[in-house]
Design a protein around this motif. Sequence first.
Motif, PDB file in Angstrom:
ATOM      1  N   ALA A   1       0.827  -1.205   0.000  1.00  0.00           N
ATOM      2  CA  ALA A   1       0.000   0.000   0.000  1.00  0.00           C
ATOM      3  C   ALA A   1       0.861   1.255   0.000  1.00  0.00           C
ATOM      4  O   ALA A   1       1.921   1.300   0.635  1.00  0.00           O
ATOM      5  N   GLY A   2       0.377   2.265  -0.712  1.00  0.00           N
ATOM      6  CA  GLY A   2       1.050   3.562  -0.734  1.00  0.00           C
ATOM      7  C   GLY A   2       0.124   4.642  -0.228  1.00  0.00           C
ATOM      8  O   GLY A   2       0.444   5.836  -0.300  1.00  0.00           O
ATOM      9  N   ALA A   3      -1.052   4.239   0.279  1.00  0.00           N
ATOM     10  CA  ALA A   3      -2.057   5.202   0.741  1.00  0.00           C
ATOM     11  C   ALA A   3      -3.196   4.429   1.409  1.00  0.00           C
ATOM     12  O   ALA A   3      -3.186   3.197   1.439  1.00  0.00           O
ATOM     13  N   TYR A   4      -4.148   5.193   1.970  1.00  0.00           N
ATOM     14  CA  TYR A   4      -5.376   4.584   2.522  1.00  0.00           C
ATOM     15  C   TYR A   4      -6.592   5.156   1.807  1.00  0.00           C
ATOM     16  O   TYR A   4      -6.575   6.283   1.304  1.00  0.00           O
ATOM     17  N   TYR A   5      -7.624   4.349   1.825  1.00  0.00           N
ATOM     18  CA  TYR A   5      -8.899   4.715   1.194  1.00  0.00           C
ATOM     19  C   TYR A   5      -9.533   5.904   1.900  1.00  0.00           C
ATOM     20  O   TYR A   5      -9.530   5.977   3.122  1.00  0.00           O
ATOM     21  N   ASN A   6     -10.108   6.789   1.081  1.00  0.00           N
ATOM     22  CA  ASN A   6     -10.673   8.018   1.653  1.00  0.00           C
ATOM     23  C   ASN A   6     -12.083   8.268   1.148  1.00  0.00           C
ATOM     24  O   ASN A   6     -12.523   9.409   1.053  1.00  0.00           O
TER      25      ASN A   6
END
Lengths: 558, 558
Positions: free
Chosen positions: A402-407
Amino acid sequence: MSPREDTVLSTMQDVPLLISRILTHGSTVHGTSRVTTWTGEGEPHRRTFAEIGARAAQLAHALRADLGVGDDERIGTLAWNNAEHVEAYFAIPSMGAILHTLNLRLPPEQLAWIVNHAADRVVIANGSLLPLLAPLLPHLKTVEHVVVTGPGDRSLLDGATAQVHEYEDLIAGKPTTYDWPELDERSAAAMCYTSGTTGEPKGVVYSHRSIYLHSMQVNMAQSMGLTDQDTSLVVVPQFHVNAWGLPHATFMTGVNMLMPDRFLQPAPLAEMIESERPTHAAAVPTIWQGLLAELTARPRDVASLTQVTIGGSACPPSLMEAFDRLGMRVCHAWGMTETSPLGTVARPPAQAVGTEAEFAYRLTQGRFPAGVEARLTGPDGERLPWDGESAGELEVRGPWIAGAYYNGPAADPIRPADKFSEDNWLKTGDVGTISPDGYLTLTDRAKDVIKSGGEWISSVELENALMAHPDVTEAAVVAVPDEKWGERPLATVVLREGATADFAALRAFLGGDGGIAKWQLPERWAVIEAVPKTSVGKFDKKVLRRRYADGELEVTRL
Amino acid sequence: MSPREDTVLSTMQDVPLLISRILTHGSTVHGTSRVTTWTGEGEPHRRTFAEIGARAAQLAHALRADLGVGDDERIGTLAWNNAEHVEAYFAIPSMGAILHTLNLRLPPEQLAWIVNHAADRVVIANGSLLPLLAPLLPHLKTVEHVVVTGPGDRSLLDGATAQVHEYEDLIAGKPTTYDWPELDERSAAAMCYTSGTTGEPKGVVYSHRSIYLHSMQVNMAQSMGLTDQDTSLVVVPQFHVNAWGLPHATFMTGVNMLMPDRFLQPAPLAEMIESERPTHAAAVPTIWQGLLAELTARPRDVASLTQVTIGGSACPPSLMEAFDRLGMRVCHAWGMTETSPLGTVARPPAQAVGTEAEFAYRLTQGRFPAGVEARLTGPDGERLPWDGESAGELEVRGPWIAGAYYNGPAADPIRPADKFSEDNWLKTGDVGTISPDGYLTLTDRAKDVIKSGGEWISSVELENALMAHPDVTEAAVVAVPDEKWGERPLATVVLREGATADFAALRAFLGGDGGIAKWQLPERWAVIEAVPKTSVGKFDKKVLRRRYADGELEVTRL
């Protein structure tokens, strides 16, 4: 590179890496491989990969035609490991929607928060889980349809505002093939929320590409290396990081799956191993501890099971040895929701096999595969060498990391600075060392490590050393502020009944047999009744730090 | 899918699949694994993966700084399998240039044509191959630099207009690390020309992505499934479809490589197996035939070698049985330059293992992996079922399958209609059947199959049946025009010395013991002195068809 005068184009086909490809392949070339689901009584339920493929197509038709599911819509699953859950695993992403596995172990309010955050429009639930789902439903704002599979009391859903469907009725009569769309391989396929002990849960959204590549990695001989000659007992839940990628990986090579459904207790697990003869199994250490006790109490023929993958938390050496004696070779692995999860696998290097060093290698978290780049970052942000000595926070990079989280839908993913570096590596929150030959040994969590004068002290190392003392039943070490050093360790211990507190003796023990360097030895000591724990049984060090700050602990300073 | 209001973005990192990643991984995590190169006398030459990594960086610096090699420029290699060739394999694509392996078995004029077509600016050549290169050089229009490795008479290059460099001098003192560029994974990495018997050679350009994915597939347990516990004897030449992907695949998992250099004769091969103890080997059947004869004449301890991959052409059953008896398990594989080459691997299915059916499965070309989609196309372009009966031309699709041929720098690749379908599948030119469980059995080449009244007759099947007759030493069957059926088979036979031509008896034999269907039996027969052969020893059926058309054959019609 920008196109130049003499740019040479590759002549390879541009074929996307899609989950529908795994499904089509598994259900044709490996059509006779099977998913066997334990039923608790009588014959287990058996379904071939060809049947799974046909039913996945039917499910996709039903979701599209009857329930109006469109591209990128989230479909929650509240389910154990079973054949229907495998069908959902393939049908939902293959049709262009997103599989959202729901962790049925979470507190109900957290589960509701997650469903609402993901905006699931449909939930596919096992009948046996309706007692959990029914009281939640009124709080699920976006769920319009509930699809129920398997045995369970449907009347629990009476009066629900969401429409309730029987899975088998819904798919009955639908076409058994589906013209799976040619999606962009980077499009969203599945999501899973982390259940962090601090802050809100965070959603990780896997892509078709990441799942496909991860499946290939799992199947590499150096990782799990299963073939169609194998049967894998998938104990690790499908709601937990895609069951470590096993449903996808097994379909890719025709590995038979043995699914325990809700029968995760030691006795039925031992029974299904004896009667179904899996060659491989995957689960967290707790499950194996229970199974070991069961097999010790009531021996069974478990000779088929020769390879056991253990992850989730570190495998105690005694457990590994006990399984070795049973002929079940334990292979340690490390990963997290953000790493799909395959991060490392502890296969010892060729030169260590058959030597004394072999067992030590197997107790490490393992070695990184080519797809996972790793680096260690020290207390001041500096890169640390792979010398097996320098402890730093592990950061990783790769196509299934992962390079980010869901928003939320249509929103850009978020990249909190404590989770992702500026150059977009994942900060794992784990602290450890890496040997020159790439073996990771985790020593602590970054949030628990004590930062003392620009150096790190491992709280876990101190705790393990303390718990080796005969007077100590449990110990927790936390960082507390210190004027001179920034932070210093506070040692809190639970004493054996009848023992009296002799902190000087404990300190001397740590520095002697405990093998702890002098500058790391705690000055602050306290006796506690019990170590506070989180809902999943981990040490809750937040509570101890707060108690210390609030002056609630009686601290002795040596 | 176009972005919509509720599009969900994957939160995965976007990390390209690059050969430099394989290099960096192999030379760090597997830094102690080794490339051993046979030298013919004394100790073999050994180099660790860490050393290969350092020297690859040095080579890249030398090519960039000293020879001015830019992105996408083609660097030819005229070399045997050895450590320096492995260095070139990684340095050249990793720096952004293109590795062009030159087939040293080709006729010199074809080799020159290929170098000119690819516009190679540099050629890295083994010293032992200078007798081949020197007379070619004046015909190589674009080659400005020749870099020579290993022993060999440099004076052969005296007077060359290209600059001549010593490999070791060129890389000496260069930095041992290189900041490999973050390329687009679809950019060109390597190229290889097919040596078709008809028409001009055609260039296949592999991408970083295709090579990376192919390497993962090779390492999957169901394919070759090697680990760092293995040593692979790479007999298949590095100039032949990337040595079946082995240098990349082995670096990805730390498999040791044993490289025979120019010592491909049976005696040195047997010697290196005995002394270096490889666990795996890969080569074409001819090599194995020779090795078998050598081992029969002079037995050696070859017990280490338990897995043998055979491809390139079909493995005779007798050879497979003979190797089985030696404890070397043969695994059949099929592929071509256009398929990278892994197309199928003949591992028998679980249910056949230990049964009589197992050997038959092992003799097929094998089963497709998930990355290779396959279909059969009949004489009229119709799709044929996977029933193990219907023979059609094999078409394949996948991320490591060619969809075009190279057409020169800055030019769009070409897609000849006889090689690629309208929906861009590769037409393999091979005719065969696929069983319901995905096993491919090739029966003929599409150009040799006889199209008779809308059905296909396999020339190979007729030839094999004819050659089983005691009077026939060789037989070639070709399609000839027929007014009623479109085409019919012409059977040409070479008779055993002293035998007389009895075509009616041969025809009866085919229909009886030969097991050939009546409608497939040839009406036209001719005796020939010898079957004409191509330069690589294959039947040259073009010549026979021309002789028939020109009335040069004395044909009997039954």
